[in-house]
Design a protein around this motif. Structure first.
Motif, PDB file in Angstrom:
ATOM      1  N   GLY A  14       0.875  -4.504  20.024  1.00  0.00           N
ATOM      2  CA  GLY A  14       1.162  -4.873  18.635  1.00  0.00           C
ATOM      3  C   GLY A  14       2.030  -6.117  18.611  1.00  0.00           C
ATOM      4  N   SER A  15       2.283  -6.621  17.406  1.00  0.00           N
ATOM      5  CA  SER A  15       3.080  -7.848  17.323  1.00  0.00           C
ATOM      6  C   SER A  15       4.562  -7.548  17.533  1.00  0.00           C
ATOM      7  N   THR A  16       5.002  -6.336  17.230  1.00  0.00           N
ATOM      8  CA  THR A  16       6.439  -6.038  17.293  1.00  0.00           C
ATOM      9  C   THR A  16       7.022  -6.193  18.706  1.00  0.00           C
ATOM     10  N   ARG A  27      -6.377  -9.069  11.505  1.00  0.00           N
ATOM     11  CA  ARG A  27      -5.818 -10.406  11.708  1.00  0.00           C
ATOM     12  C   ARG A  27      -6.008 -10.901  13.141  1.00  0.00           C
ATOM     13  N   ILE A  84       5.728   1.099  14.861  1.00  0.00           N
ATOM     14  CA  ILE A  84       5.278   2.028  13.806  1.00  0.00           C
ATOM     15  C   ILE A  84       4.294   1.296  12.902  1.00  0.00           C
ATOM     16  N   HIS A 101       1.753   5.555  11.594  1.00  0.00           N
ATOM     17  CA  HIS A 101       1.204   5.971  12.895  1.00  0.00           C
ATOM     18  C   HIS A 101       2.098   5.527  14.053  1.00  0.00           C
ATOM     19  N   LYS A 109       8.072  -2.892   6.621  1.00  0.00           N
ATOM     20  CA  LYS A 109       8.132  -1.653   7.415  1.00  0.00           C
ATOM     21  C   LYS A 109       9.257  -0.719   6.921  1.00  0.00           C
TER      22      LYS A 109
HETATM   23  P1  PGA Z   1       2.636  -4.143  14.788  1.00  0.00           P
HETATM   24  O1  PGA Z   1       1.888  -2.763  14.922  1.00  0.00           O
HETATM   25  O2  PGA Z   1       3.649  -4.155  15.883  1.00  0.00           O
HETATM   26  O3  PGA Z   1       1.572  -5.170  14.994  1.00  0.00           O
HETATM   27  O4  PGA Z   1       3.258  -4.163  13.433  1.00  0.00           O
HETATM   28  C1  PGA Z   1       2.634  -1.610  15.051  1.00  0.00           C
HETATM   29  C2  PGA Z   1       1.704  -0.421  15.136  1.00  0.00           C
HETATM   30  O5  PGA Z   1       0.652  -0.450  14.478  1.00  0.00           O
HETATM   31  O6  PGA Z   1       2.048   0.532  15.848  1.00  0.00           O
END
Ligand code: PGA
Length: 236
Positions: free
Chosen positions: A37-39, A167, A133, A138, A202
């Motif tokens: 994920g991007s986080t 994206r 998250i 999820h 978030k």
């Molecule tokens: P994100 O996704 O880090 O790209 O926001 C988090 C996730 O879906 O668990």
């Protein structure tokens, strides 16, 4: 629960990287549960810097990732194996053979899921699990449902997850509709959990998950039952 609110993505990433480094320094053969994920990208970047300076050593670490899309080749640049290699593993001194990501191309996915759980158990479980998250609450790809899924399983991705992940693909139609995800048992049996979240969007789901009722409609809410969880939230 330890809740740390920080100013920005960079601080969140540094703090998370600090906790992961500390884990690996204290227990060099740690089993790290990792996330895509991007986080976590900033966290991985920071760990790469420290590893390349010689401050943290991943040579004895084993990693197990949370999830993988069904049907994508590992060479596909949207597969989570590719993500982990390019954003982290290729730049640190972890042994590639000690890095595990579910195989979303396995002929027998049910067997793959059962083997994944058995493998995690066989190496003594996860020492530190890093989590992001989703906007629907999820963790991994454990989507909102009527019950918590215990074991690693194949999941139909929710419309909101497919849209959120579009994206990264050329179009929403290219986003896989299914994934393999670690279930709640392996996640909740991790000795420590580190949840990172970034951005105003978030905040609402994080509040619901951490301070609202524990319900499978918000899968991350089960984390309230974990005895050793640190949450780092940056609202920017
Ligand atoms: P994100 O996704 O880090 O790209 O926001 C988090 C996730 O879906 O668990």
């Amino acid at each position: 629960m330890k809740f740390i609110k920080v100013k920005n993505y960079e601080q969140m990433s540094r703090q998370a990287a600090n906790i992961i480094s500390a884990q690996v320094i204290i227990k060099p053969d740690s089993v790290l549960g990792l996330a895509t994920g991007s986080t976590p990208i900033g966290t991985y970047k920071q760990l790469i810097k420290w590893c390349q300076k010689g401050d943290v050593d991943f040579s004895e670490v084993t990693s197990v990732n949370l999830d993988e899309y069904v049907g994508l080749d590992i060479e596909n640049d949207q597969s989570y194996r590719y993500f982990m290699n390019t954003n982290f593993f290729d730049s640190i001194n972890i042994k590639k053979e000690n890095t595990y990501v579910p195989n979303g191309k396995a002929d027998n996915l049910e067997e793959e899921c059962a083997n994944y759980d058995a493998f995690i158990k066989s190496i003594g479980g996860i020492d530190l699990q890093l989590l992001g998250i989703g906007l629907d609450g999820h963790i991994g790809f454990n989507e909102p449902a009527d019950c918590f899924e215990k074991n690693t399983h194949v999941v139909d991705l929710h419309e909101s997850t497919i849209k959120a992940n579009a994206r990264f693909f050329e179009s929403v139609d290219d986003v896989p509709k299914k994934a393999v995800t670690m279930g709640m048992v392996s996640i909740m049996q991790a000795k420590k959990i580190l949840l990172i979240a970034n951005g105003k969007n978030k905040e609402e789901i994080l509040n619901k998950a951490l301070f609202g009722p524990i319900t499978p409609e918000i899968p991350a809410s089960i984390l309230q039952l974990h005895p050793d969880i640190t949450v780092i939230f940056s609202e920017e």
